[in-house]
Design a protein around this motif. Structure first.
Motif, short mmCIF file in Angstrom:
data_model
loop_
_atom_site.label_atom_id
_atom_site.label_comp_id
_atom_site.label_asym_id
_atom_site.label_seq_id
_atom_site.Cartn_x
_atom_site.Cartn_y
_atom_site.Cartn_z
N LEU A 187 0.99 -1.23 -0.24
CA LEU A 187 -0.25 0.17 -0.02
C LEU A 187 0.63 1.49 -0.20
N PHE A 188 0.62 2.42 -1.05
CA PHE A 188 1.33 3.19 -0.94
C PHE A 188 0.70 4.38 -0.81
N VAL A 189 1.26 5.08 0.54
CA VAL A 189 0.07 6.33 0.85
C VAL A 189 0.69 7.03 0.23
N LEU A 190 0.08 8.12 -0.12
CA LEU A 190 0.51 9.82 -0.53
C LEU A 190 0.09 10.44 0.09
N ASP A 191 0.69 11.01 1.23
CA ASP A 191 0.16 11.62 2.52
C ASP A 191 0.41 13.36 1.77
N SER A 192 -0.56 14.18 1.13
CA SER A 192 -1.05 15.55 0.53
C SER A 192 -1.26 16.42 1.33
N ALA A 193 -0.25 16.64 2.64
CA ALA A 193 -1.07 17.37 3.22
C ALA A 193 -1.35 19.01 3.68
N TYR A 194 0.24 19.15 2.50
CA TYR A 194 0.66 20.36 2.22
C TYR A 194 -0.18 20.57 0.85
N ALA A 195 -1.00 20.16 0.39
CA ALA A 195 -1.30 20.25 -1.95
C ALA A 195 -2.25 21.75 -1.77
N GLU A 196 -2.49 21.92 -1.13
CA GLU A 196 -2.64 23.42 -0.92
C GLU A 196 -2.39 24.31 -1.52
N TYR A 197 -0.79 24.94 -0.62
CA TYR A 197 -0.16 25.90 -0.93
C TYR A 197 0.57 25.67 -1.72
N VAL A 198 0.84 24.26 -2.64
CA VAL A 198 1.73 24.15 -4.16
C VAL A 198 1.75 24.97 -4.91
N THR A 199 2.63 25.10 -5.47
CA THR A 199 2.53 26.40 -6.98
C THR A 199 3.53 25.32 -7.69
N ALA A 200 4.09 24.68 -7.21
CA ALA A 200 4.63 23.61 -8.40
C ALA A 200 4.31 23.13 -9.77
N GLU A 201 4.78 23.24 -10.94
CA GLU A 201 3.65 23.53 -11.93
C GLU A 201 3.74 21.54 -12.67
N ASP A 202 5.52 21.09 -11.62
CA ASP A 202 5.32 19.46 -12.13
C ASP A 202 4.75 18.62 -10.84
N TYR A 203 3.32 19.15 -10.35
CA TYR A 203 3.31 18.26 -8.62
C TYR A 203 2.54 18.25 -9.18
N SER A 204 1.39 16.96 -8.42
CA SER A 204 0.53 16.02 -8.44
C SER A 204 -0.19 15.74 -7.23
N VAL A 205 -1.42 15.80 -7.31
CA VAL A 205 -2.09 16.01 -5.46
C VAL A 205 -1.94 14.13 -5.38
N GLY A 206 -2.11 13.33 -6.46
CA GLY A 206 -1.94 12.36 -6.32
C GLY A 206 -3.58 11.26 -7.13
N ILE A 207 -4.57 12.69 -7.20
CA ILE A 207 -5.74 11.81 -7.55
C ILE A 207 -5.79 11.22 -8.50
N ASP A 208 -4.84 11.41 -9.77
CA ASP A 208 -4.58 10.65 -10.60
C ASP A 208 -4.26 9.03 -10.50
N LEU A 209 -3.34 9.35 -10.01
CA LEU A 209 -2.03 7.72 -9.55
C LEU A 209 -3.35 6.59 -8.49
N VAL A 210 -4.48 7.61 -7.74
CA VAL A 210 -5.38 6.64 -6.99
C VAL A 210 -5.97 5.80 -8.05
N ASN A 211 -6.90 6.68 -8.77
CA ASN A 211 -7.64 6.49 -9.88
C ASN A 211 -6.97 5.52 -10.77
N ALA A 212 -5.83 4.64 -11.39
CA ALA A 212 -4.80 4.57 -12.27
C ALA A 212 -4.82 2.73 -11.46
N SER A 213 -4.59 2.85 -9.84
CA SER A 213 -3.81 1.73 -9.39
C SER A 213 -5.24 1.36 -8.49
N ASP A 214 -4.84 0.21 -7.85
CA ASP A 214 -5.75 -0.76 -6.60
C ASP A 214 -4.68 -0.08 -5.40
#
Length: 368
Positions: A187-214
């Motif tokens: 189980l890959f636990v992606l902790d995106s606690a500070y996602a609201e503050y990210v400004t980097a353009e190459d960042y992903s919060v992880g929703i797509d990765l959850v949708n594509a994985s089990d």
């Protein structure tokens, strides 16, 4: 003959845990406290969240809705998610504890990076599993090292992105590479606690990765968005993980006021945008004002920066100088960075006061 203990004995691993130690909250007598140690919102809470708490105060005699349905609905609307794939908890810590309880046990291992959130080791030990701590590369998680640390006993991998307390992050491509390198039963636990503050353009919060994985879950919190006192966190994950977690989750694990405040805060996208804009401006300003040969500031994507001094003694002296003026920042001994201070982004006057004091420790100051 079995030697019976003379008192109750904790489960294996519990007494190996180093208890979580919050930052200090004291200042010299008569000095007004400015708390820059807990990464709280400098702009307070969303007015809509405050109004929701006041309205909920008239109903505190009743139990909250057991599944946080209205909050999950709000999160689904704002983030484009299926509410049934969301689990809410008493802060993100609650969600992390539940995940460890479900997926870790004696003989298992959990992999995490060297300077990751220090709740990860606590919940791993609490589940009687072993901690595999992986060195970072220049205060940044190292994908190759994390993958190399995986063994047949590995059951979970934690990654805070952006990371607390360093502020560093992994781009989306690196996070995806990490997930691809894991066995499907980890189980890959992606902790995106500070996602609201990210400004980097190459960042992903992880929703797509959850949708594509089990085998991926994304964990988030409202604590950095102005309602830390209500303690609300949430998780988005695959149906099978959500089902397993809900089987042990307390039926009323988010309070009535917490659900109301978080739903209102989630929908108040204008306030969230104001928080992000304020943070981005003063995070950049503080980084530039402090960075020098004597103080190093790794680029941060959180609502804080990590100031690295020449040695632990200098860091301690800098902490004391700030505290004497009522400016409380977070010492980093508990994270194994004794030469570091974590400084939350606050109001303009507080940021300027921090820099003025730290000029004596090598900060160049700022011209604007």
């Amino acid at each position: 003959m079995i030697d019976t203990p003379k008192r109750p004995v904790p489960q294996p691993g519990i007494l190996k845990i180093a208890p979580y130690v919050p930052g200090r909250s004291d200042t010299p007598h008569g000095v007004k406290l400015v708390k820059l140690s807990a990464n709280e919102s400098p702009l307070g809470a969303s007015p809509k969240a405050i109004a929701a708490v006041r309205e909920a105060a008239g109903r505190i005699e009743i139990y909250p809705e057991g599944s946080s349905r209205e909050l999950r609905t709000a999160l689904g609307e704002v983030h484009g998610l299926a509410p049934e794939r969301i689990v809410c908890g008493f802060g993100s810590d609650d969600i992390l504890h539940l995940l460890a309880q479900v997926y870790l046990g004696e003989g298992d291992e959990a992999v995490m990076s060297q300077y990751g959130f220090n709740v990860y080791p606590i919940i791993t030990r609490g589940a009687s599993a072993e901690i595999i701590m992986v060195p970072e590369k220049d205060y940044r998680a190292d994908v190759d090292a994390l993958l190399a640390a995986v063994t047949p006993r590995t059951r979970m991998l934690f990654l805070a992105n952006p990371n607390n307390p360093t502020g560093t992050y992994l781009p989306a491509a690196e996070v995806e590479r990490l997930q691809r390198g894991l066995r499907p039963d980890i189980l890959f636990v992606l902790d995106s606690a500070y996602a609201e503050y990210v400004t980097a353009e190459d960042y992903s919060v992880g929703i797509d990765l959850v949708n594509a994985s089990d085998n991926v879950v994304m964990v988030r919190t409202f604590s950095k968005m102005g309602i830390a006192g209500e303690r609300v966190g949430w998780m988005y994950g695959p149906d099978h993980v959500v089902d397993a977690v809900n089987r042990i989750r307390g039926p009323f694990n988010v309070s009535l006021s917490g659900q109301a405040a978080a739903a209102a805060a989630a929908r108040d996208i204008e306030f969230t945008a104001r928080l992000r804009e304020h943070n981005a401006r003063w995070r950049s300003w503080l980084t530039e004002a402090l960075a020098s040969n004597a103080i190093r500031v790794p680029p941060s994507q959180g609502n804080f920066i990590l100031a690295l001094f020449e040695d632990a003694a200098t860091s301690k002296a800098a902490f004391a100088a700030l505290r004497d003026k009522g400016l409380l920042v977070r010492e980093m001994h508990g994270y194994g960075i004794p030469e570091g201070l974590r400084i939350s982004i606050g109001l303009e006057e507080h940021m300027r006061a921090v820099v003025e004091i730290l000029k004596a420790f090598g900060a160049p100051g700022a011209s604007n």
